[in-house]
Design a protein around this motif. Structure first.
Motif, PDB file in Angstrom:
ATOM      1  N   LYS A  73     -28.875  -4.084  -1.509  1.00 51.41           N
ATOM      2  CA  LYS A  73     -27.470  -3.932  -0.903  1.00 51.41           C
ATOM      3  C   LYS A  73     -26.600  -2.856  -1.247  1.00 51.41           C
ATOM      4  CE  LYS A  73     -23.885  -6.954   0.541  1.00 51.41           C
ATOM      5  NZ  LYS A  73     -23.018  -8.459   0.414  1.00 51.41           N
ATOM      6  N   GLN A  74     -26.685  -2.776  -2.737  1.00 54.51           N
ATOM      7  CA  GLN A  74     -25.896  -1.610  -3.336  1.00 54.51           C
ATOM      8  C   GLN A  74     -26.371  -0.179  -3.381  1.00 54.51           C
ATOM      9  OE1 GLN A  74     -27.101  -4.284  -4.700  1.00 54.51           O
ATOM     10  NE2 GLN A  74     -27.246  -4.031  -6.947  1.00 54.51           N
ATOM     11  N   ALA A  75     -27.695  -0.234  -2.897  1.00 53.65           N
ATOM     12  CA  ALA A  75     -28.496   0.939  -2.968  1.00 53.65           C
ATOM     13  C   ALA A  75     -27.902   1.922  -2.083  1.00 53.65           C
ATOM     14  CB  ALA A  75     -29.862   0.921  -3.136  1.00 53.65           C
ATOM     15  N   GLU A  89     -32.030  -3.490   2.307  1.00 55.78           N
ATOM     16  CA  GLU A  89     -30.866  -4.148   2.539  1.00 55.78           C
ATOM     17  C   GLU A  89     -29.562  -3.420   2.144  1.00 55.78           C
ATOM     18  OE1 GLU A  89     -31.507  -7.291  -0.585  1.00 55.78           O
ATOM     19  OE2 GLU A  89     -32.219  -8.637   0.886  1.00 55.78           O
ATOM     20  N   GLY A  90     -29.872  -2.168   1.813  1.00 47.74           N
ATOM     21  CA  GLY A  90     -28.878  -1.132   1.430  1.00 47.74           C
ATOM     22  C   GLY A  90     -28.735  -0.170   2.404  1.00 47.74           C
ATOM     23  N   THR A  91     -28.359   1.220   2.189  1.00 45.19           N
ATOM     24  CA  THR A  91     -28.182   2.283   2.972  1.00 45.19           C
ATOM     25  C   THR A  91     -29.389   3.218   2.825  1.00 45.19           C
ATOM     26  OG1 THR A  91     -25.733   2.061   2.892  1.00 45.19           O
ATOM     27  CG2 THR A  91     -26.598   4.135   3.628  1.00 45.19           C
ATOM     28  N   VAL A  92     -29.946   3.592   4.085  1.00 47.15           N
ATOM     29  CA  VAL A  92     -31.081   4.549   3.805  1.00 47.15           C
ATOM     30  C   VAL A  92     -30.855   5.652   4.878  1.00 47.15           C
ATOM     31  CG1 VAL A  92     -33.610   4.913   4.094  1.00 47.15           C
ATOM     32  CG2 VAL A  92     -32.831   2.823   3.008  1.00 47.15           C
ATOM     33  N   LYS A  93     -30.936   6.923   4.563  1.00 49.09           N
ATOM     34  CA  LYS A  93     -31.068   7.855   5.373  1.00 49.09           C
ATOM     35  C   LYS A  93     -32.224   8.562   5.156  1.00 49.09           C
ATOM     36  CE  LYS A  93     -26.148   8.221   5.505  1.00 49.09           C
ATOM     37  NZ  LYS A  93     -24.691   9.015   5.042  1.00 49.09           N
ATOM     38  N   GLY A  94     -33.204   8.428   6.310  1.00 57.08           N
ATOM     39  CA  GLY A  94     -34.430   9.343   6.079  1.00 57.08           C
ATOM     40  C   GLY A  94     -35.542   8.369   6.772  1.00 57.08           C
TER      41      GLY A  94
END
Length: 181
Positions: A73-75, A89-94
């Motif tokens: 979540k915090q990644a 569960e966190g943020t992914v750009k790619g």
């Protein structure tokens, strides 16, 4: 005072009690097994992992995971991800390429393209990009981006028995009866 003095009768000595067994702490809900990239860790480059991997920190670059990959979540991940089983569960750009399955959890935010045979999107997840569903690869190893996989060896030529009876018969000399006359 000697060893056999009566003064010692008044003091009853008991064997020291065994220490109580201390239960090991329960496993962290974040990472059940494998490796964990901590919350305060920043990686700029390529991560290749042959065991379960949990990312709690920040990654920029590429991630290659042969087992389970958890983006917590915090990644914060800005990377091209290739994995077998991926849970975000966190943020992914790619872009994310999952060989078996990709799960976008309720707190996930994914901006990028997805390629996987199985996709689950939980209520609350954010996704912007395209999805390409492809059949699951059987025993298809995840290879790092740009790395060419070795070509499969060509099958050996079939044996005469495998070609069938006509091919074997063509090479066997025929005995032709000769008439004596």
């Amino acid at each position: 005072m000697g060893w056999f003095d009566n003064d010692d009768k008044d003091r009853i000595r008991t064997a020291p009690s065994a220490p109580k067994a201390v239960a090991p702490p329960p496993p962290s809900p974040r990472a059940a097994s494998g490796s964990t990239l901590g919350e305060r860790v920043y990686v700029n480059g390529t991560i290749t992992c042959d065991e379960d991997l949990t990312i709690l920190g920040k990654v920029e670059g590429q991630i290659h995971a042969r087992e389970k990959l958890l983006i917590a979540k915090q990644a914060d991940v800005q990377a091209l991800i290739k994995g077998t089983k991926v849970l975000v569960e966190g943020t992914v750009k790619g872009d994310v390429h999952a060989a078996e399955t990709l799960v976008l959890g309720a707190t996930a935010s994914l901006t990028g393209n997805i390629r996987t045979p199985s996709l689950q999107v939980r209520d609350g997840a954010y996704f912007k990009g395209s999805v390409e569903m492809e059949p699951a690869a059987v025993d298809k190893p995840v290879s790092p981006i740009g790395e060419k996989r070795p070509k499969e060896a060509a099958a050996p030529p079939p044996t005469e028995a495998a070609r069938g009876p006509s091919a074997a018969a063509a090479k066997t000399p025929r005995k032709t009866p000769v008439s004596a006359g």
